[in-house]
Motif scaffolding. Structure first.
Motif, mmCIF file in Angstrom:
data_model
loop_
_atom_site.group_PDB
_atom_site.id
_atom_site.type_symbol
_atom_site.label_atom_id
_atom_site.label_comp_id
_atom_site.label_asym_id
_atom_site.label_seq_id
_atom_site.Cartn_x
_atom_site.Cartn_y
_atom_site.Cartn_z
ATOM 1 N N GLY A 153 0.803 -1.184 0.082
ATOM 2 C CA GLY A 153 0.007 -0.055 -0.062
ATOM 3 C C GLY A 153 0.829 1.211 -0.091
ATOM 4 O O GLY A 153 0.621 2.233 -0.556
ATOM 5 N N ARG B 256 5.925 3.070 -3.442
ATOM 6 C CA ARG B 256 5.935 4.255 -4.521
ATOM 7 C C ARG B 256 7.260 3.794 -5.462
ATOM 8 O O ARG B 256 8.323 3.746 -4.885
ATOM 9 N N ASP C 289 2.324 4.574 -7.755
ATOM 10 C CA ASP C 289 1.950 3.519 -6.838
ATOM 11 C C ASP C 289 1.669 2.246 -7.731
ATOM 12 O O ASP C 289 1.757 2.182 -9.148
ATOM 13 N N LEU C 290 1.206 1.012 -7.151
ATOM 14 C CA LEU C 290 1.045 -0.127 -7.884
ATOM 15 C C LEU C 290 -0.200 -0.166 -8.898
ATOM 16 O O LEU C 290 -0.127 -0.561 -9.862
ATOM 17 N N THR C 291 -1.151 0.715 -8.344
ATOM 18 C CA THR C 291 -2.556 0.795 -9.148
ATOM 19 C C THR C 291 -1.966 1.585 -10.655
ATOM 20 O O THR C 291 -2.444 1.203 -11.626
ATOM 21 N N ALA C 292 -0.852 2.454 -10.499
ATOM 22 C CA ALA C 292 -0.477 3.417 -11.499
ATOM 23 C C ALA C 292 0.212 2.465 -12.552
ATOM 24 O O ALA C 292 0.116 2.437 -13.847
ATOM 25 N N ALA D 42 -0.224 -0.819 -12.791
ATOM 26 C CA ALA D 42 -1.293 -1.759 -13.224
ATOM 27 C C ALA D 42 -1.991 -1.202 -14.424
ATOM 28 O O ALA D 42 -2.580 -1.989 -15.071
ATOM 29 N N ALA D 43 -2.264 -0.052 -14.367
ATOM 30 C CA ALA D 43 -2.971 0.849 -15.214
ATOM 31 C C ALA D 43 -2.436 0.965 -16.610
ATOM 32 O O ALA D 43 -2.828 1.188 -17.593
ATOM 33 N N GLN E 46 -0.083 -4.015 -20.004
ATOM 34 C CA GLN E 46 0.369 -5.366 -19.356
ATOM 35 C C GLN E 46 1.185 -6.228 -20.516
ATOM 36 O O GLN E 46 0.539 -6.500 -21.513
ATOM 37 N N THR F 84 5.717 -7.582 -12.258
ATOM 38 C CA THR F 84 4.573 -7.564 -11.162
ATOM 39 C C THR F 84 4.538 -8.920 -10.926
ATOM 40 O O THR F 84 3.990 -9.159 -9.757
#
Lengths: 236, 205
Positions: free
Chosen positions: A86, A89, A103-106, A108-109, A112, A178
């Motif tokens: 969480g 960064r 962050d990990l969401t960015a 993953a967006a 891939q 990831t």
């Protein structure tokens, strides 16, 4: 046959041979120090050739059925760092127009990609692994590369550090992985984010990556192992 | 031995200096490549992996993995160049003899022992070149497996039997050391029997 005046009679020659063998072996140990000089002389040329050999296009990959999870050994110079996903960064800084803290969401967006490639360790073993995640090139593009940028310095949570030439970093199969073999990356393999590529030896593929810094020149710190004598380019 | 002990010996006819220098240099380069290669072997033994038995330090060169790699990849250029010159020279000199079934024909037809010995000896160092060439090919395939994937591909023949092409390459590359050691031994013994100490001295620098 040979007179005593003959400086190289059969007997003397055999004696020299027998006496010379241990000297040769002792000499071998003394030569160990010379190896570094041999490397210093020959590595720049080798690295230049390696860079020339390395194309910009995609290299052939393996079939997913060739993945061998048991073959992938764990190497770390300093254990496994604890990282809270969480709070994680990825900093992109240096010669960029838009420094990032992703962050990990960015991550993953971003688009891939999966690469099924051979991971080759400098020690001599290798393993076919399926890595997936965003391309390093896409992450760097988010930050806007300066035309002056020529190298990427890579920092890790365990204080491991590496530096890459930009061409290798922008290669289409160079990923910020990831996931490994279809599952989220295990901590020992570099979770949450590590480097993966078919074109570099394993010690270039930093685990637990936390920072990317674009630089115009290589600094004094070229890499944890490189600073102890390993080759810097380490292309495959 | 053909040389008579009663007649006074004719002076030794030394091989041209460049031949002797090239011969000694080849030996040196092969020793350096083998010893540094065994140093690299010790970082992760081909047989047994991390738990495998390592080669005694006596036979290694470089002190540790990076040192071994410094030597191995530092000398590989000389090794390849030497091999190229060596093969070129042999092809030029032996083209007719080999093509006309010289040595093989001798072995099949002749009962003249010295002549047969000479033919065997020439075949031994032709085999040495093949072994050294094979070590160069397997070495290149492991040095740049991604760029030279087509060089790795022929070594995937045992994949159906569960042997990864990488392991096959490692075994093949390592096997050139015992192979060349055997051929070197044969070369030394045969040259002794062909020309004795005089032949050895004619090639010494």
């Amino acid at each position: 046959m040979a007179t005593p005046a003959d400086p190289l009679s059969r007997r003397r020659s055999l004696g020299l041979l027998l006496g010379g063998a241990p000297a040769l072996l002792l000499g071998g140990c003394a030569l160990n120090g010379v190896g570094e000089a041999v490397g210093t002389v020959t590595q720049p040329l080798n690295e230049r050739i390696e860079a020339l050999l390395q194309g910009k296009g995609k290299l052939p990959e393996f079939r997913p059925s060739q993945v061998d999870p048991a073959a992938l050994l764990i190497n770390s110079f300093n254990g496994t760092p604890e990282i809270d996903p969480g709070g994680y960064r990825l900093a992109v800084a240096g010669l960029v127009s838009r420094p990032q803290r992703l962050d990990l969401t960015a991550l993953a967006a971003l688009p891939q990609h999966q690469c099924v490639i051979r991971h080759v360790c400098v020690e001599g073993w290798s393993a076919v692994v399926a890595w997936s995640g965003p391309r390093l090139a896409d992450v760097l593009a988010l930050a806007g590369l300066s035309p002056l940028a020529g190298y990427v310095f890579i920092e890790s949570a365990d204080q491991y550090y590496e530096s890459w030439d930009l061409a290798s970093a922008l290669h289409p199969q160079t990923l910020l992985a990831t996931h490994m073999n279809g599952a989220p990356l295990p901590a020992a393999n570099g979770a949450p984010v590590r480097l993966a590529t078919p074109i570099k030896l394993g010690y270039k593929l930093s685990k637990w990556v936390t920072g990317l810094k674009l630089m115009a020149t290589l600094g004094d710190r070229r890499g944890y192992w490189e600073d102890q004598g390993y080759e810097w380019f380490a292309g495959l | 031995m053909p040389a008579s002990t009663k007649r006074p010996m004719a002076p030794i006819r030394y091989a041209p200096l460049w031949t002797r220098a090239f011969h000694s240099f080849n030996l040196l380069v092969i020793l350096l490549m083998a010893a540094s290669g065994l140093q690299i072997y010790n970082a992760n033994p081909v047989f047994g992996g991390r738990g495998g038995a390592t080669v005694p330090e006596l036979f290694t060169l470089g002190g540790w993995l990076a040192g071994g790699r410094d030597w191995h990849f530092g000398v590989m250029g000389l090794y390849a160049a030497n091999l190229g010159v060596w093969i070129g020279l042999l092809i030029r000199q032996r083209h007719q003899r080999l093509a006309a079934m010289g040595d093989l024909g001798t072995l099949r037809a002749s009962s003249n022992t010295p002549k047969r010995r000479l033919a065997v000896h020439r075949l031994v160092y032709t085999l040495m070149l093949i072994v050294l060439g094979f070590s160069l090919i397997t070495g290149l395939a492991m040095y740049k497996p991604a760029q030279f994937w087509w060089l790795v591909a022929p070594f995937s023949f045992a994949e159906a039997a569960g042997h990864d092409s990488w392991q096959v390459l490692r075994v093949c590359h390592l096997a050139t050391i015992p192979a060349i050691a055997l051929l070197l031994g044969a070369h030394v013994v045969l040259s002794w029997r062909v020309g004795g100490l005089r032949l050895w001295r004619s090639m010494a620098v």
